[in-house]
Design an enzyme around this catalytic site. Structure first.
Site, PDB file in Angstrom:
ATOM      1  N   LYS A 116      41.143  30.065  41.898  1.00 25.83           N
ATOM      2  CA  LYS A 116      39.901  30.964  41.885  1.00 25.83           C
ATOM      3  C   LYS A 116      38.742  30.716  42.461  1.00 25.83           C
ATOM      4  O   LYS A 116      37.950  31.542  43.051  1.00 25.83           O
ATOM      5  CB  LYS A 116      39.588  31.073  40.102  1.00 25.83           C
ATOM      6  CG  LYS A 116      40.374  31.717  39.473  1.00 25.83           C
ATOM      7  CD  LYS A 116      39.834  32.479  38.302  1.00 25.83           C
ATOM      8  CE  LYS A 116      40.797  33.152  37.562  1.00 25.83           C
ATOM      9  NZ  LYS A 116      40.411  33.531  36.174  1.00 25.83           N
ATOM     10  N   LYS A 198      52.296  36.844  41.078  1.00 24.36           N
ATOM     11  CA  LYS A 198      52.417  37.317  39.727  1.00 24.36           C
ATOM     12  C   LYS A 198      51.631  38.553  39.487  1.00 24.36           C
ATOM     13  O   LYS A 198      50.706  38.749  40.341  1.00 24.36           O
ATOM     14  CB  LYS A 198      51.706  36.187  38.774  1.00 24.36           C
ATOM     15  CG  LYS A 198      50.443  35.905  38.846  1.00 24.36           C
ATOM     16  CD  LYS A 198      49.958  35.118  37.485  1.00 24.36           C
ATOM     17  CE  LYS A 198      48.529  34.877  37.696  1.00 24.36           C
ATOM     18  NZ  LYS A 198      47.764  34.349  36.600  1.00 24.36           N
ATOM     19  N   LYS A 201      45.402  40.961  36.747  1.00 24.36           N
ATOM     20  CA  LYS A 201      44.427  41.560  36.492  1.00 24.36           C
ATOM     21  C   LYS A 201      43.493  41.928  37.558  1.00 24.36           C
ATOM     22  O   LYS A 201      42.937  42.889  37.813  1.00 24.36           O
ATOM     23  CB  LYS A 201      43.883  41.283  35.190  1.00 24.36           C
ATOM     24  CG  LYS A 201      44.584  41.325  34.083  1.00 24.36           C
ATOM     25  CD  LYS A 201      43.359  41.292  32.714  1.00 24.36           C
ATOM     26  CE  LYS A 201      44.012  40.653  31.680  1.00 24.36           C
ATOM     27  NZ  LYS A 201      43.618  39.492  31.275  1.00 24.36           N
TER      28      LYS A 201
HETATM   29  P1  TYM Z   1      45.012  35.743  30.758  1.00 21.57           P
HETATM   30  O1  TYM Z   1      43.857  36.897  30.174  1.00 21.57           O
HETATM   31  O2  TYM Z   1      44.833  35.686  32.137  1.00 21.57           O
HETATM   32  O3  TYM Z   1      46.231  36.237  30.114  1.00 21.57           O
HETATM   33  C1  TYM Z   1      46.840  36.446  28.905  1.00 21.57           C
HETATM   34  C2  TYM Z   1      48.177  36.168  28.903  1.00 21.57           C
HETATM   35  O4  TYM Z   1      49.081  36.960  29.686  1.00 21.57           O
HETATM   36  C3  TYM Z   1      49.910  36.196  30.261  1.00 21.57           C
HETATM   37  N1  TYM Z   1      50.136  36.395  31.753  1.00 21.57           N
HETATM   38  C4  TYM Z   1      51.292  36.665  31.988  1.00 21.57           C
HETATM   39  N2  TYM Z   1      52.530  36.462  31.742  1.00 21.57           N
HETATM   40  C5  TYM Z   1      53.495  36.853  32.360  1.00 21.57           C
HETATM   41  N3  TYM Z   1      53.678  37.070  33.503  1.00 21.57           N
HETATM   42  C6  TYM Z   1      52.321  37.616  34.277  1.00 21.57           C
HETATM   43  N4  TYM Z   1      52.434  38.093  35.438  1.00 21.57           N
HETATM   44  C7  TYM Z   1      51.172  37.067  33.276  1.00 21.57           C
HETATM   45  N5  TYM Z   1      49.684  37.334  33.579  1.00 21.57           N
HETATM   46  C8  TYM Z   1      49.310  36.903  32.643  1.00 21.57           C
HETATM   47  C9  TYM Z   1      48.950  34.517  30.342  1.00 21.57           C
HETATM   48  O5  TYM Z   1      49.845  33.554  30.659  1.00 21.57           O
HETATM   49  C10 TYM Z   1      48.288  34.595  28.847  1.00 21.57           C
HETATM   50  O6  TYM Z   1      49.295  34.087  28.076  1.00 21.57           O
HETATM   51  N6  TYM Z   1      43.088  31.217  29.945  1.00 21.57           N
HETATM   52  C11 TYM Z   1      43.969  32.433  29.343  1.00 21.57           C
HETATM   53  C12 TYM Z   1      43.177  33.026  28.193  1.00 21.57           C
HETATM   54  C13 TYM Z   1      42.811  31.855  27.181  1.00 21.57           C
HETATM   55  C14 TYM Z   1      43.816  31.372  26.256  1.00 21.57           C
HETATM   56  C15 TYM Z   1      42.993  30.476  25.578  1.00 21.57           C
HETATM   57  C16 TYM Z   1      45.329  31.469  25.991  1.00 21.57           C
HETATM   58  C17 TYM Z   1      41.804  31.331  26.787  1.00 21.57           C
HETATM   59  N7  TYM Z   1      41.825  30.460  25.772  1.00 21.57           N
HETATM   60  C18 TYM Z   1      43.839  29.589  24.514  1.00 21.57           C
HETATM   61  C19 TYM Z   1      45.915  30.654  24.926  1.00 21.57           C
HETATM   62  C20 TYM Z   1      45.148  29.961  24.222  1.00 21.57           C
HETATM   63  C21 TYM Z   1      43.910  33.651  30.454  1.00 21.57           C
HETATM   64  O7  TYM Z   1      43.010  33.812  30.973  1.00 21.57           O
HETATM   65  O8  TYM Z   1      44.898  34.471  29.838  1.00 21.57           O
END
Ligand code: TYM
Length: 333
Positions: A116, A198, A201
């Site tokens: 990032k 991957k 978003k």
């Molecule tokens: P975020 O918002 O990027 O994504 C949410 C969830 O989706 C999963 N994910 C994927 N899984 C498979 N293939 C993909 N291409 C893919 N892209 C995203 C992510 O692994 C996630 O589970 N930091 C985290 C949010 C967060 C969080 C937490 C998660 C904040 N606090 C505490 C678990 C526990 C994030 O940015 O996820």
């Protein structure tokens, strides 16, 4: 009689864009399933999202939409705690405390931070650097046993475990040390435009992602255009990452194994397979999309759920914050 404590699940998603199939099949679909067996808390992590610049009006809308989507997906706000992270001030408080137990070197090694900061070279702010500490606070506040995520969050989970163990060693058992829950076949859904990346978003190519709110025509078009190899057989193998990715999506929707999918499409070409994946995805998302439209138009229901979620989140995390505060030597009133 002593009450047996159900295992606690915590997970979160950033409200930066509409969730895509990676978020949904990689993680959120498991959130829904886990409600039956566990005590679950799920959060729209608004605090995390401002580590990169957001348009305030858009962010506000995205928070409501992401929240409504969780309910539309089947997360029951009566059963699980569904809340917006910023509505519970304990997250920011615990995050500060834990940041004093996290080393600069550890945070510098986080691959997401490195990625990032390359992408947003003009805004490498402190929040981007301490992001994983806030994530650790999210999880540890609720004494989560299990955290369902995609593989991209594994390193953050490992850091969370290290922080928890370090704190427990210094002050005695305070935090549950959480385990990640990662489903291998959907742990990393790839971009439809580049199967080596991957699905993300923040991808600027609209053909790279399918969001859970895309309509049938858009879904069909994006799958038809999905980048694959120059072969024609629907099976896994060297150089067939694009097809394998589509098989993962199809398997997630139909609950079929890779072997079953290979059998089903024996003798058929990529065109047929891509159309079948598109149809299956569109069909499976339709009921959620209909529920979403109802929920998002009912502002008072949404607000009521958010308020209750915030209260329940605060109640569930208060004791942990008090315990931590006492242990480090603060005066707790
Ligand atoms: P975020 O918002 O990027 O994504 C949410 C969830 O989706 C999963 N994910 C994927 N899984 C498979 N293939 C993909 N291409 C893919 N892209 C995203 C992510 O692994 C996630 O589970 N930091 C985290 C949010 C967060 C969080 C937490 C998660 C904040 N606090 C505490 C678990 C526990 C994030 O940015 O996820």
């Amino acid at each position: 009689m002593e009450e047996i404590r159900k295992k606690r699940i915590f997970s979160g998603i950033q409200p930066t864009n509409t969730p895509h199939l990676g978020n949904y099949f990689g993680s959120m679909i498991n959130w829904v399933k886990m409600q039956e067996e566990y005590d679950c808390a799920y959060s729209i992590v608004d605090l995390h999202s401002i580590t990169v610049r957001q348009d305030p009006a858009r962010l506000r809308r995205q928070i409501s939409e992401s929240y409504a989507l969780l309910i539309a997906m089947g997360i029951d706000p009566e059963k699980s705690i569904v809340f917006v992270q910023g509505h519970n001030p304990a997250h920011a408080q615990l995050s500060w405390i834990l940041s004093c137990y996290t080393q600069f070197g550890e945070l510098s090694r986080m691959t997401q931070f490195k990625d990032k900061s390359q992408k947003h070279a003009d805004n490498i702010n402190g929040g981007l650097f301490t992001y994983p500490v806030l994530m650790a606070a999210d999880i540890l506040l609720y004494q989560a046993d299990v955290v369902p995520v995609g593989i991209d969050q594994k390193q953050h989970l490992e850091l969370t475990r290290n922080i928890a163990e370090r704190f427990n060693n210094l002050y005695g058992e305070t935090f549950t040390v959480p385990e990640p829950y990662i489903v291998k076949s959907t742990q990393k859904i790839a971009s439809l435009a580049d199967p080596t990346k991957k699905m993300s978003k923040s991808d600027e190519n609209p053909n790279a992602t399918v969001t859970v709110l895309d309509d049938r025509d858009t879904i069909m078009r994006k799958f038809k255009r999905a980048v694959t190899d120059s072969g024609s057989e629907v099976r896994r193998g060297e150089g067939k990452e694009g097809i394998e990715n589509l098989m993962s999506v199809y398997g997630a929707v139909t609950e079929k194994t890779f072997d079953e999918i290979e059998k089903e499409f024996e003798g058929k070409g990529y065109g047929d397979f891509k159309a079948a994946v598109g149809e299956a995805v569109a069909d499976s998302l339709l009921p959620m999309q209909e529920r979403f439209r109802q929920i998002i138009s009912d502002k008072s229901y949404l607000e009521k759920c958010m308020k209750e979620g915030a209260e329940r989140a605060y109640a569930a995390s208060r004791r942990t914050l008090q315990k931590v505060s006492k242990r480090v030597g603060f005066i707790v009133l």
